[in-house]
Design an enzyme around this catalytic site. Sequence first.
Site, PDB file in Angstrom:
ATOM      1  N   LYS A 256     -97.228 -52.735 -65.833  1.00  0.00           N
ATOM      2  CA  LYS A 256     -98.054 -53.927 -66.047  1.00  0.00           C
ATOM      3  C   LYS A 256     -99.117 -53.950 -64.959  1.00  0.00           C
ATOM      4  O   LYS A 256     -98.964 -53.326 -63.928  1.00  0.00           O
ATOM      5  CB  LYS A 256     -97.189 -55.177 -65.981  1.00  0.00           C
TER       6      LYS A 256
ATOM      7  N   LYS B  89     -84.912 -56.857 -79.360  1.00  0.00           N
ATOM      8  CA  LYS B  89     -84.607 -56.389 -78.016  1.00  0.00           C
ATOM      9  C   LYS B  89     -84.745 -57.521 -76.995  1.00  0.00           C
ATOM     10  O   LYS B  89     -85.444 -58.481 -77.299  1.00  0.00           O
ATOM     11  CB  LYS B  89     -85.483 -55.194 -77.646  1.00  0.00           C
TER      12      LYS B  89
ATOM     13  N   HIS C  38     -89.110 -48.401 -76.070  1.00  0.00           N
ATOM     14  CA  HIS C  38     -90.376 -47.927 -76.643  1.00  0.00           C
ATOM     15  C   HIS C  38     -90.715 -46.483 -76.243  1.00  0.00           C
ATOM     16  O   HIS C  38     -91.027 -45.655 -77.088  1.00  0.00           O
ATOM     17  CB  HIS C  38     -91.530 -48.834 -76.230  1.00  0.00           C
TER      18      HIS C  38
ATOM     19  N   LYS D 265     -95.616 -49.290 -85.406  1.00  0.00           N
ATOM     20  CA  LYS D 265     -97.062 -49.149 -85.188  1.00  0.00           C
ATOM     21  C   LYS D 265     -97.620 -48.054 -86.090  1.00  0.00           C
ATOM     22  O   LYS D 265     -96.993 -47.021 -86.299  1.00  0.00           O
ATOM     23  CB  LYS D 265     -97.346 -48.831 -83.715  1.00  0.00           C
TER      24      LYS D 265
ATOM     25  N   GLU E 235    -100.371 -51.529 -69.447  1.00  0.00           N
ATOM     26  CA  GLU E 235    -100.826 -52.874 -69.814  1.00  0.00           C
ATOM     27  C   GLU E 235    -101.658 -53.452 -68.674  1.00  0.00           C
ATOM     28  O   GLU E 235    -101.352 -53.220 -67.507  1.00  0.00           O
ATOM     29  CB  GLU E 235     -99.622 -53.790 -70.042  1.00  0.00           C
TER      30      GLU E 235
END
Length: 487
Positions: free
Chosen positions: A338, A146, A238, A180, A214
């Site tokens: 973020k 990606k 995601h 994951k 994050e």
Amino acid sequence: MALTDFDLALFGGSGDLAMRKLLPALYNRERCRDIPSTARIICIGRHEWSREAFLTEVEKNAKPHIASGNFSEAAWNAFCARINYVALDAMNPASYQALVDAMRQETTGINRVFYLATPPSLFATVCHNLAACGLATPNSRVVLEKPLGRDLASAKQINEEVGRVFAESQIFRIDHYLGKETVQNLLALRFGNVLFEPLWRREWISDVQITIAEELGVGNRLDYYDTAGALRDMLQNHLLQLLCIVAMEPPVAATPDAVRDEKLKVLRSLKRFTPHMLVQNVVRGQYRSGYVDGVAVPGYRKEPGANPGSRTETFVAVKAEIETWRWAGVPFYLRTGKRMADQLAEIVVRFKSIPHSIFAQPNSSFQPNSLIIRLQPDEGLQLNLMAKTPGDGMRLRPVELELDFRETFKQPRMEAYERLLLDVLRGQLTLFMRSDELEAAWEWVEPILNYWEQEGIEPMPYTSGTWGPAAASALIGRDGLQWREES
Ligand code: BG6
């Protein structure tokens, strides 16, 4: 299943992803003796490095990303021995001769894999050049990293161009979230147990929250990130992939197309946004300076090299709805950002309240059951129930049933990229996106991008180290709910 011998050509072989993730992942498999003794890794980049000079780069930039407990000098030496380096200008067909020379010509019993860890603008050219120099054979594979385009038109174009060289069964579109461990466990939870499936529907579930937060800022990826933003970087791929795994119907088997057909149906059932709905249901944010873990950090527009007027979002929250019999009326709240208050990725499935309390306590004192699926930082499941407090009388209070995967399964873990690379080398497509899935995901997010662009929507500022703009709390608050971390 033992791997077949392979030649893996890694475009972008000296780049950040190769050094931080791909080479360490391959090394880990080397250490576990999964890599056939004659397999080769050919890293490709623009720099005119000799093999020795490139290996010095690997030593400097990839080795530090190997967990110390995993390091063995012997395995590292064996790993480096199979790495070669080829300097190549991806745009220039003539320069592919160096790659032809570096790869084995007879391919019987050897899988040929081309991993394109490059900007998507190069995908079509590289594939055509591989075909022109005879390297793309009917049994070779191509891996696309990606971002897979920046809107529906560019994604379609990539699919079309790459599709002229490789058949769909040869194309591996990576979304590392699908590799994951806990995402796999979600499949096990839903389809390996009888308990949840009868409840996994609008009659019993009130809402679902999916968060990827994050603490890190944009780091040294500003050039890429400023042209992408959180929606293209995280939501389109995601978060939507996680939503698909939560919401899809049971596939008939765990085979690639059976699973991907079900995910596609979810993407196609997502309610389309009209401009009017977007105002209420989407929040765009950008971090300002603040403190993360007690450390002062600059705002996005003050990051080194940043455009001081940048409108790129570093946060996005969306209320999505799935128009099916199973999910009609159940909101799916998705958010990512973020420089947030914590580093975490989780899915929260909240069940409906009890219909009637038989105890002295009113209904409102019962916390509805919820299931929390934690992807990061630790992997686990938490089921929140009501239980009686010990002693006299009948008072109920919330309790947690915890399953910590690291405690339960003591064996070594596999990083997402290790699993996905093994799947590529085995030719196993289940955890990779099909072309129609990719396009359906872009189709759904495109009205948001268009609206922001056409209306010049400024991202709302949020202080670094918080849970995003106040509007994100208002988005869920309008439905009488709160994000889990804010409740
Ligand atoms: C990547 C994004 O795909 O995923 C990054 O490009 C992001 O911006 C990363 O930081 C998050 O992945 P993980 O596995 O660290 O949660």
